[in-house]
Motif scaffolding. Structure first.
Motif, PDB file in Angstrom:
ATOM      1  N   SER A 213    -111.195   1.560  79.707  1.00 20.70           N
ATOM      2  CA  SER A 213    -110.666   0.608  78.732  1.00 20.70           C
ATOM      3  C   SER A 213    -109.187   0.347  78.987  1.00 20.70           C
ATOM      4  N   ARG A 214    -108.460   1.394  79.337  1.00 17.19           N
ATOM      5  CA  ARG A 214    -107.029   1.201  79.634  1.00 17.19           C
ATOM      6  C   ARG A 214    -106.837   0.307  80.857  1.00 17.19           C
ATOM      7  N   LYS A 215    -107.672   0.506  81.893  1.00 15.41           N
ATOM      8  CA  LYS A 215    -107.556  -0.328  83.077  1.00 15.41           C
ATOM      9  C   LYS A 215    -107.854  -1.791  82.752  1.00 15.41           C
ATOM     10  N   LEU A 216    -108.930  -2.029  81.972  1.00 17.95           N
ATOM     11  CA  LEU A 216    -109.278  -3.404  81.602  1.00 17.95           C
ATOM     12  C   LEU A 216    -108.172  -4.065  80.794  1.00 17.95           C
ATOM     13  N   VAL A 217    -107.592  -3.318  79.884  1.00 23.48           N
ATOM     14  CA  VAL A 217    -106.493  -3.875  79.079  1.00 23.48           C
ATOM     15  C   VAL A 217    -105.320  -4.247  79.974  1.00 23.48           C
ATOM     16  N   ARG A 222    -102.121  -8.436  82.780  1.00 26.60           N
ATOM     17  CA  ARG A 222    -101.557  -9.032  83.984  1.00 26.60           C
ATOM     18  C   ARG A 222    -102.093 -10.451  84.208  1.00 26.60           C
ATOM     19  N   GLY A 223    -103.423 -10.696  83.962  1.00 28.93           N
ATOM     20  CA  GLY A 223    -103.974 -12.051  84.088  1.00 28.93           C
ATOM     21  C   GLY A 223    -103.323 -13.020  83.126  1.00 28.93           C
ATOM     22  N   ALA A 224    -103.099 -12.564  81.899  1.00 28.33           N
ATOM     23  CA  ALA A 224    -102.446 -13.435  80.927  1.00 28.33           C
ATOM     24  C   ALA A 224    -101.035 -13.776  81.362  1.00 28.33           C
ATOM     25  N   ILE A 230     -98.261 -19.938  85.548  1.00 26.92           N
ATOM     26  CA  ILE A 230     -98.821 -21.183  86.074  1.00 26.92           C
ATOM     27  C   ILE A 230     -98.609 -22.315  85.081  1.00 26.92           C
ATOM     28  N   GLN A 231     -98.815 -22.008  83.807  1.00 32.93           N
ATOM     29  CA  GLN A 231     -98.611 -23.040  82.800  1.00 32.93           C
ATOM     30  C   GLN A 231     -97.161 -23.513  82.769  1.00 32.93           C
ATOM     31  N   MET A 232     -96.228 -22.589  82.865  1.00 33.58           N
ATOM     32  CA  MET A 232     -94.819 -22.967  82.863  1.00 33.58           C
ATOM     33  C   MET A 232     -94.486 -23.816  84.092  1.00 33.58           C
ATOM     34  N   LEU A 233     -95.077 -23.431  85.237  1.00 29.36           N
ATOM     35  CA  LEU A 233     -94.816 -24.203  86.453  1.00 29.36           C
ATOM     36  C   LEU A 233     -95.368 -25.630  86.322  1.00 29.36           C
ATOM     37  N   CYS A 234     -96.552 -25.766  85.770  1.00 26.62           N
ATOM     38  CA  CYS A 234     -97.125 -27.088  85.558  1.00 26.62           C
ATOM     39  C   CYS A 234     -96.267 -27.920  84.622  1.00 26.62           C
ATOM     40  N   VAL A 235     -95.755 -27.324  83.611  1.00 27.19           N
ATOM     41  CA  VAL A 235     -94.888 -28.042  82.673  1.00 27.19           C
ATOM     42  C   VAL A 235     -93.627 -28.526  83.376  1.00 27.19           C
ATOM     43  N   LEU A 236     -93.052 -27.660  84.207  1.00 24.14           N
ATOM     44  CA  LEU A 236     -91.822 -28.049  84.915  1.00 24.14           C
ATOM     45  C   LEU A 236     -92.095 -29.202  85.882  1.00 24.14           C
ATOM     46  N   ILE A 237     -93.246 -29.124  86.597  1.00 23.67           N
ATOM     47  CA  ILE A 237     -93.584 -30.205  87.530  1.00 23.67           C
ATOM     48  C   ILE A 237     -93.764 -31.521  86.769  1.00 23.67           C
ATOM     49  N   THR A 238     -94.445 -31.462  85.667  1.00 23.77           N
ATOM     50  CA  THR A 238     -94.663 -32.667  84.866  1.00 23.77           C
ATOM     51  C   THR A 238     -93.336 -33.253  84.395  1.00 23.77           C
ATOM     52  N   ILE A 239     -92.446 -32.363  83.958  1.00 27.34           N
ATOM     53  CA  ILE A 239     -91.132 -32.834  83.501  1.00 27.34           C
ATOM     54  C   ILE A 239     -90.368 -33.496  84.656  1.00 27.34           C
ATOM     55  N   ALA A 240     -90.462 -32.885  85.846  1.00 28.00           N
ATOM     56  CA  ALA A 240     -89.755 -33.462  87.006  1.00 28.00           C
ATOM     57  C   ALA A 240     -90.296 -34.834  87.370  1.00 28.00           C
ATOM     58  N   ILE A 241     -91.628 -34.986  87.331  1.00 25.86           N
ATOM     59  CA  ILE A 241     -92.226 -36.281  87.631  1.00 25.86           C
ATOM     60  C   ILE A 241     -91.770 -37.324  86.622  1.00 25.86           C
ATOM     61  N   LEU A 242     -91.768 -36.971  85.361  1.00 26.69           N
ATOM     62  CA  LEU A 242     -91.334 -37.908  84.324  1.00 26.69           C
ATOM     63  C   LEU A 242     -89.874 -38.303  84.514  1.00 26.69           C
ATOM     64  N   VAL A 243     -89.043 -37.357  84.930  1.00 25.16           N
ATOM     65  CA  VAL A 243     -87.629 -37.674  85.158  1.00 25.16           C
ATOM     66  C   VAL A 243     -87.480 -38.654  86.322  1.00 25.16           C
ATOM     67  N   CYS A 244     -88.255 -38.383  87.378  1.00 26.26           N
ATOM     68  CA  CYS A 244     -88.172 -39.284  88.538  1.00 26.26           C
ATOM     69  C   CYS A 244     -88.617 -40.703  88.163  1.00 26.26           C
ATOM     70  N   ILE A 245     -89.724 -40.803  87.445  1.00 28.71           N
ATOM     71  CA  ILE A 245     -90.197 -42.116  87.031  1.00 28.71           C
ATOM     72  C   ILE A 245     -89.163 -42.805  86.154  1.00 28.71           C
ATOM     73  N   THR A 246     -88.555 -42.072  85.283  1.00 30.58           N
ATOM     74  CA  THR A 246     -87.535 -42.651  84.383  1.00 30.58           C
ATOM     75  C   THR A 246     -86.347 -43.156  85.182  1.00 30.58           C
ATOM     76  N   LEU A 247     -85.902 -42.384  86.193  1.00 39.02           N
ATOM     77  CA  LEU A 247     -84.770 -42.796  87.014  1.00 39.02           C
ATOM     78  C   LEU A 247     -85.117 -44.044  87.834  1.00 39.02           C
ATOM     79  N   ALA A 248     -86.379 -44.091  88.331  1.00 39.05           N
ATOM     80  CA  ALA A 248     -86.775 -45.243  89.143  1.00 39.05           C
ATOM     81  C   ALA A 248     -86.851 -46.491  88.288  1.00 39.05           C
ATOM     82  N   ILE A 249     -87.378 -46.351  87.062  1.00 34.70           N
ATOM     83  CA  ILE A 249     -87.494 -47.496  86.183  1.00 34.70           C
ATOM     84  C   ILE A 249     -86.118 -48.024  85.802  1.00 34.70           C
TER      85      ILE A 249
END
Length: 269
Positions: A213-217, A222-224, A230-249
């Motif tokens: 039980s201790r090993k599973l916990v 660690r998986g969490a 990964i979620q934080m990285l995805c958020v950062l990538i999304t933010i970067a894409i939005l910034v680039c699009i905003t600058l291009a527009i």
């Protein structure tokens, strides 16, 4: 409550000692010595009556009972003497200790004489019983018809042998019962041993389950943590894409960003 009663008793003793004084102590000592003198005179009396004949067992026992009553009188008087003595100081008590020891020693000697007289009476009672038993046995033998014959001796021997065999059979039965009890006890101990072994195995299983039980916990934790990264990285990538699009527009990228022309035209409109 007990200590309060003791203090009150001691206070009454002290007050009684101041009022009564040495006169009561002397009277108590004289009473004890007088009772002791009567006991000593009574003990010196022989075990014979006024006609010089030996007393019967009942008379001796009655005499010993009277000795015991006199000895109890001496003991009570001595206890009263000691009780009166407690009201005095240690120096005054020391003056009476020799007198008390003398009375106690004489009382012990008188009790020793009483014990000897009691033993003598018991021996006399036993001798009388033995004499009566011997007389009845001799009268019974005289009533028998002559010496023992061979058939009577054989019958007596057979009877004794049968009784011995019965005794041996009873002893053997008791031994068998004890053996059966031992076997039953051994079986119960063996069952308890197996039960303890099973309990030990169950405890080991519980320990193994706790470790898993201790090993599973830990793995889940660690998986969490990895999923959160990964979620934080995805958020950062999304933010970067939005910034680039905003600058291009808005045209603030200086034409350096590789974005489709319709996106730039939206910014110009």
């Amino acid at each position: 409550q007990g200590s309060g009663q003791s203090c009150a008793f001691q206070a009454r003793l002290c007050l009684y000692g101041r009022v009564a004084g040495p006169m009561d102590l002397d009277s108590q000592a004289v009473t004890a010595e007088k009772a002791l003198s009567e006991l000593q005179q009574a003990v010196q009396v022989t075990s014979k009556d006024a006609r010089g004949k030996s007393m019967s067992v009942a008379e001796r026992q009655k005499q010993i009972a009277s000795f015991e009553r006199l000895a109890q009188r001496v003991k009570n008087a001595l206890e009263s003497y000691k009780l009166e003595l407690r009201a005095l100081s240690r120096e005054q008590q020391a003056e009476h200790q020799h007198r008390i020891r003398t009375i106690e020693e004489a009382l012990r000697q008188a009790r020793s004489q009483i014990d000897w007289k009691r033993l003598d009476a018991e021996n006399a009672a036993g001798t009388g019983a033995a004499a009566s038993g011997a007389a009845s046995s001799s009268s019974g033998q005289e009533a028998d018809s002559g010496p023992v014959t061979l058939e009577q001796a054989v019958a007596t021997a057979d009877k004794i042998q049968n009784e011995s065999q019965s005794s041996v059979a009873r002893s053997l039965g008791m031994v068998l019962q004890a053996e059966q009890v031992g076997i039953t006890t051994l079986g119960m101990m063996h069952g308890q041993d197996e039960q303890l072994s099973r309990i030990g195995e169950d405890v080991e299983d519980v320990k193994a389950n706790i470790a898993r039980s201790r090993k599973l916990v830990g793995q889940i934790a660690r998986g969490a943590a990895r999923d959160r990264c990964i979620q934080m990285l995805c958020v950062l990538i999304t933010i970067a894409i939005l910034v680039c699009i905003t600058l291009a527009i808005t045209g603030r990228d200086g034409g350096q960003l590789n974005v489709p022309d319709p996106v730039r035209q939206v910014g110009k409109l």
